[in-house]
Design an enzyme around this catalytic site. Structure first.
Site, short mmCIF file in Angstrom:
data_model
loop_
_atom_site.label_atom_id
_atom_site.label_comp_id
_atom_site.label_asym_id
_atom_site.label_seq_id
_atom_site.Cartn_x
_atom_site.Cartn_y
_atom_site.Cartn_z
CB THR A 244 -0.92 0.01 1.24
OG1 THR A 244 -0.20 -0.55 2.33
CG2 THR A 244 -2.15 -0.82 1.00
CG ASP A 309 4.51 -3.37 9.10
OD1 ASP A 309 4.21 -2.93 7.97
OD2 ASP A 309 4.08 -2.87 10.15
CG ASN A 395 5.44 4.42 11.60
OD1 ASN A 395 4.78 4.74 10.62
ND2 ASN A 395 5.27 3.26 12.21
O1 LIG Z 1 0.37 -1.33 5.52
C1 LIG Z 1 -0.42 -0.39 5.53
O2 LIG Z 1 -1.32 -0.22 4.68
C2 LIG Z 1 -0.30 0.59 6.64
C3 LIG Z 1 -1.11 1.72 6.75
C4 LIG Z 1 -0.92 2.62 7.82
C5 LIG Z 1 -1.82 3.80 7.81
O3 LIG Z 1 -2.55 3.96 6.82
O4 LIG Z 1 -1.87 4.60 8.72
C6 LIG Z 1 0.11 2.33 8.77
C7 LIG Z 1 0.88 1.18 8.55
N1 LIG Z 1 0.67 0.35 7.52
C8 LIG Z 1 1.97 0.81 9.42
O5 LIG Z 1 2.62 -0.22 9.18
C9 LIG Z 1 2.28 1.62 10.52
O6 LIG Z 1 3.23 1.34 11.27
C10 LIG Z 1 1.49 2.76 10.76
C11 LIG Z 1 1.53 3.70 11.79
C12 LIG Z 1 0.51 4.55 11.54
C13 LIG Z 1 0.07 5.69 12.34
O7 LIG Z 1 -0.76 6.44 11.81
O8 LIG Z 1 0.51 5.84 13.49
N2 LIG Z 1 -0.13 4.20 10.40
C14 LIG Z 1 0.44 3.10 9.91
CA LIG Z 2 1.91 -1.69 7.43
#
Ligand SMILES: O=C(O)c1cc(C(=O)O)c2c(n1)C(=O)C(=O)c1cc(C(=O)O)[nH]c1-2
Ligand SMILES: [Ca+2]
Length: 677
Positions: A244, A309, A395
Site C-alpha cells: 500500500t 512490515d 515511522n
Molecule cells: O500497511 C499499511 O497499509 C499501513 C497503513 C498505515 C496507515 O494507513 O496509517 C500504517 C501502517 N501500515 C503501518 O505499518 C504503521 O506502522 C502505521 C503507523 C501509523 C500511524 O498512523 O501511526 N499508520 C500506519
Molecule cells: Ca503496514
C-alpha cells in the site's frame, strides 16, 4: 472574522502547480504536505531565529474537538489555514486569529474505525485551484470549495469494499491531478495509487504496486516484471499481496517524476506469502512514476522479500548533495528498517545506505544496493527479535532537511518486539471482525511469545546524509515523538510524546525554547508568514498505532492547534481531560467466568484496549481503568453499539450476553489482582 469568502476564493483560486513551485522562492505559504514538492520541510523564513525563539508566545489555540490521533500538517494560503482532525474532519481557520471559517465532516462511519490498523488518523489536505482535497478514512476522496466548505465532488478510491482499504495520507496535486494511495496491508489488500482530475474527480490513472490474479492479463510491463519475483505457485494475490502507498510522495518538476513509497506484504510473513521467496516487487520500495500517465519509470527496493512490515512509505526528501566531489540529484529516506538511504533520483541508482539506529535484521548494504541479512531474522523456525520492530526505527512522522546545516532531522525510535511464525495461519481466514481474528489483522506472525530484550527509546536524530553519520541527538522519555520542521533561522521544531513543543539550535541541538501542550504530539509543525510576520503552528493530539495503547503523559486533551509568534502572549490552555488513574473496583462478577473471559478478550478486545491495568492506555482507553458504571454497562458498549460513533464497533453478531459477562469478570478480576494488598 477578518477574512472574507472572496479573499479565500482569490487566494486558493490562484494555487496551481506553478504557484506551488514559485512558493519555493520565499516559502511565505505552506502549500503542500511537506511544504514544497521536494518535501524538505525546510522553510527559508528566518524572522524567528536562535536569538528570539525564546520569546515565542501563544498567538491562538483552537480545539479540534477530537479525542483520537491528530497527524495533520496544516496547509496555509495567504492567511487561511486548513487542518484535519481524526476521522478526516477538515477545519478551515483564519490563520492569524484562529477563528473558524468552516468545518467539513466527510461523515466517516464510526464502524469503519476497525478497518484501519493504526487509529482513525489523517495527515492533511491538498489545495489547488479554489478547492481543498481530503482523503477520508473510509476511502472517499473529497473536493471541497475552499471558500465555503461545500462539497464539490466525491469519488470512491476503493476498488473492493469487502477488503479493508482506508486512507490516512495527505493527497498531493501535480499538473492538475490529485493523487492518493490507500492503507490496508495489515488486513490483506492489493496496493495501488490513483490520480483523479482536480476539476471533475474523474479517474486519470491507477498504478498497482504488486501483481494480481495471474490468470488475468497483467495491467502493464511493470506488473509482468514484478510477477517474476513472486512464488508462482503461491496464491498470494488472493490475500492481496500488500504494498500500500499509504504515506510518502515527492515530485521533481524538472524531471517530471513522482516518487512514491510502497508498504509491506499481505500477509507480512514471507514464508506464507511467497514460500519460494523472491524479492516480491514492488513491496517496500521507492518507485518513480510519470505523474501524467502513471507509467513506471524506475524503482529501488529497500527491503527485498519484506517479512517485517518494513514499509518504505516513510517520508521521501529530494535534495542536491555533493557526494564524492560531484553534485548529485538525490532522494533521501529513513524507512522503518533502520537504514538511511541516498538514491540517485534521476536513475534510481543506489548511492549509499547506513544504519541510523541499531539493526539486527541486516548488518550493512552491499554495493549492489542489497542488504546483508542476518539469516535468523526471517524467524522461520525460531522466534527472532528484529531491531527495528514493525513500529519502525522511524515511522510516518515527517523528517526535515536543512541545506544550511546539511542535516536531516529524524524522529528515531525503538519499540521492542519478537516475531514468530504463526503455525495456525490460513489464507484469508482473517477478514475484518471474523472469529479469532483479533480485529482482522492478517499477518502470519505471533508476537512476544518470548519477552523482548531491547529497551524502548525515542530521540531526535540529526543525521549527515553525505557522511552517513550522526551529528547530534536529543533524548526523549518515550518512542513516538512528532515530526520535525527546520528553518533558515537555524532552528528545528518538534513536539514530543510527553506533550512538549520544543525548538532546538539546528547546528548543535541546544534546547532553546519549550512549552507544555495539552497532550502528546505526533504531527509535524509548520511555519508561514502573513503580512510580514512569521508564525509557527503545531497540531496536537495523541494517537497513531503506538499511541492507541500507550502514552507518555497524563495530559490527554482534545486535539488542538497551537500557533506561536514572537511577542504574542495569549494564555496557554490547560488539558481539558484527564485520565482515570485508579483501577476499576466494585463491579460484581463470578470468578469462574474469568478464564472464559480471558479467551474472549484476547481474540476481540486486546488489539485495541491492551492488557487491563498493565499500563493506562493511550488514545483508546485501557479497560482496567474504567469507572465501575461503564463496566457495569458493558452490554450497551459491546452489543448495543453505543460507542460506534467513537469507533467502538458493535459485536452483536459475534458475542453474546454471556460472553460480555465473562469479559467483565476477566477485566474486574484482573484489576482486583493488581490492587495493592
Ligand atoms: O500497511 C499499511 O497499509 C499501513 C497503513 C498505515 C496507515 O494507513 O496509517 C500504517 C501502517 N501500515 C503501518 O505499518 C504503521 O506502522 C502505521 C503507523 C501509523 C500511524 O498512523 O501511526 N499508520 C500506519
Ligand atoms: Ca503496514
Amino acid at each position: 472574522q477578518t477574512i472574507t469568502e472572496d479573499e479565500v476564493r482569490a487566494a486558493v483560486g490562484a494555487i496551481d502547480t506553478e504557484a506551488i513551485i514559485a512558493n519555493d522562492a520565499h516559502d511565505r505559504n505552506w502549500l503542500n504536505y511537506g511544504l514544497n514538492y521536494a518535501e524538505t520541510r525546510y522553510s527559508q523564513l528566518d524572522a524567528i531565529d536562535t536569538e528570539n525563539v525564546g520569546e515565542l508566545g501563544l498567538q491562538w489555540s483552537y480545539s479540534l474537538n477530537s479525542d483520537r490521533g491528530v497527524q495533520s500538517t496544516p496547509i496555509v494560503v495567504d492567511g487561511v489555514m486548513y487542518v484535519t482532525a481524526s476521522w478526516s474532519i477538515v477545519h478551515a481557520l483564519d490563520a492569524v486569529t484562529g477563528e473558524p471559517l468552516w468545518v467539513y465532516d466527510p461523515e466517516v462511519p464510526g464502524d469503519f474505525g476497525k478497518r484501519g490498523c493504526c487509529d482513525v488518523v489523517n495527515r492533511g489536505v491538498a489545495v489547488y485551484d479554489g478547492k481543498v482535497y481530503v482523503g477520508a478514512f473510509d476511502g472517499y476522496l473529497h473536493a471541497i470549495d475552499a471558500a465555503t466548505g461545500e462539497r464539490v465532488w466525491r469519488v470512491d478510491t476503493i476498488e473492493n469494499r469487502d477488503m479493508s482499504y482506508t486512507i490516512t495520507g495527505a493527497p498531493r496535486v501535480i499538473n492538475g491531478k490529485v493523487i492518493i494511495g490507500n492503507g490496508g496491508a495489515e488486513f490483506g489488500v492489493r496496493g495501488y495509487i490513483t490520480a483523479y482530475d482536480t476539476e471533475t474527480g474523474e479517474e486519470n490513472w491507477r498504478w498497482y504496486t504488486v501483481p494480481g490474479d495471474p490468470s488475468e492479463p497483467f495491467e502493464n510491463e511493470a506488473m509482468e516484471m514484478a510477477a517474476e519475483t513472486w512464488d508462482p505457485s503461491a496464491s498470494y494475490w488472493e490475500a492481496g499481496g500488500g504494498g500500500t502507498v499509504w504515506d510518502a510522495m515527492a515530485y521533481d518538476p524538472d524531471l517530471n517524476l513522482l516518487y512514491i513509497g510502497t508498504g509491506n506484504g499481505s500477509p507480512w510473513n514471507q514464508h506464507l506469502r511467497s514460500p519460494a521467496g523472491g524479492d516480491n516487487l514492488f513491496l517496500a520500495s521507492i518507485v518513480a512514476l510519470n505523474p501524467d500517465t502513471g507509467e513506471y519509470v524506475w524503482h529501488y527496493q529497500n527491503t527485498p522479500g519484506d517479512t517485517w512490515d518494513y514499509t518504505s512509505t516513510q517520508h521521501i526528501i529530494l535534495a542536491d548533495l555533493e557526494i564524492g566531489g560531484e553534485m548529485r540529484q538525490v532522494l533521501m529516506q529513513a524507512p522503518k528498517n533502520g537504514f538511511f538511504y541516498v538514491i540517485d533520483r534521476v536513475t534510481g541508482e543506489f548511492i549509499s545506505a547506513e544504519p541510523f539506529v541499531e539493526t539486527t535484521w541486516a548488518t550493512a548494504y552491499g554495493e549492489d544496493g542489497r542488504p546483508i541479512e542476518n539469516p535468523a531474522a526471517r524467524s522461520k523456525d525460531e522466534p527472532f527479535e528484529t531491531v527495528p520492530s514493525a513500529y519502525g526505527a522511524h515511522n510516518w512522522h515527517p523528517m526535515s532537511y536543512n541545506p544550511d546545516t546539511g542535516l536531516v532531522y529524524i524522529p528515531a525510535q525503538g519499540v521492542p518486539l519478537v516475531q514468530a511464525t504463526d503455525p495456525n495461519w490460513e489464507l484469508n481466514s482473517h477478514r475484518p471482525m471474523s472469529t479469532m481474528s483479533g480485529v482482522g489483522w492478517n499477518l502470519g506472525y505471533l508476537f512476544n511469545v518470548v519477552a523482548p530484550e531491547a529497551t524502548p527509546f525515542g530521540h531526535l536524530l540529526a543525521w549527515d546524509p553525505v557522511e552517513q553519520r550522526e551529528v547530534w541527538r536529543a533524548e526523549y522519555v518515550s518512542p513516538w515523538n512528532g515530526g520535525t520542521l527546520t528553518t533558515a533561522g537555524n532552528l528545528v521544531f518538534q513536539g514530543t510524546a510527553d506533550g512538549r513543543f520544543i525548538a532546538y539550535n539546528a547546528t548543535d541541538g541546544a534546547l532553546l525554547w519549550q512549552v507544555p501542550v495539552t497532550s502528546g504530539v505526533v504531527a509535524a509543525p509548520n511555519t508561514w508568514e502573513h503580512e510580514g510576520e512569521q508564525y509557527v503552528t503545531i497540531a496536537v493530539g495523541w494517537g497513531g498505532v503506538y499511541g492507541l495503547m500507550q502514552r507518555a503523559t497524563d495530559r490527554v486533551g482534545a486535539g488542538r492547534v497551537f500557533t506561536f509568534r514572537v511577542g504574542a502572549d495569549a494564555q496557554m490552555p490547560e488539558a481539558e481531560m484527564s485520565m482515570r488513574t485508579e483501577l476499576v473496583s466494585g463491579v460484581p462478577y463470578d470468578p469462574e467466568h474469568i478464564s472464559a473471559g480471558l479467551a474472549t478478550y484476547v481474540s476481540n478486545c486486546l488489539f485495541c484496549h491492551g492488557v487491563p491495568g498493565v499500563n493506562n492506555g493511550g488514545a483508546i482507553p485501557n479497560l482496567g481503568y474504567s469507572d465501575a458504571g461503564t463496566l457495569m454497562d458493558a452490554e450497551a458498549w459491546v452489543l448495543e453499539g453505543i460507542g460506534v460513533d467513537r469507533g467502538m464497533p458493535s459485536f452483536a453478531d459475534k458475542l453474546t450476553a454471556e460472553d460480555v459477562a465473562n469479559l467483565v469478570a476477566f477485566i474486574q478480576g484482573t484489576a482486583d489482582s493488581l490492587q495493592p494488598q
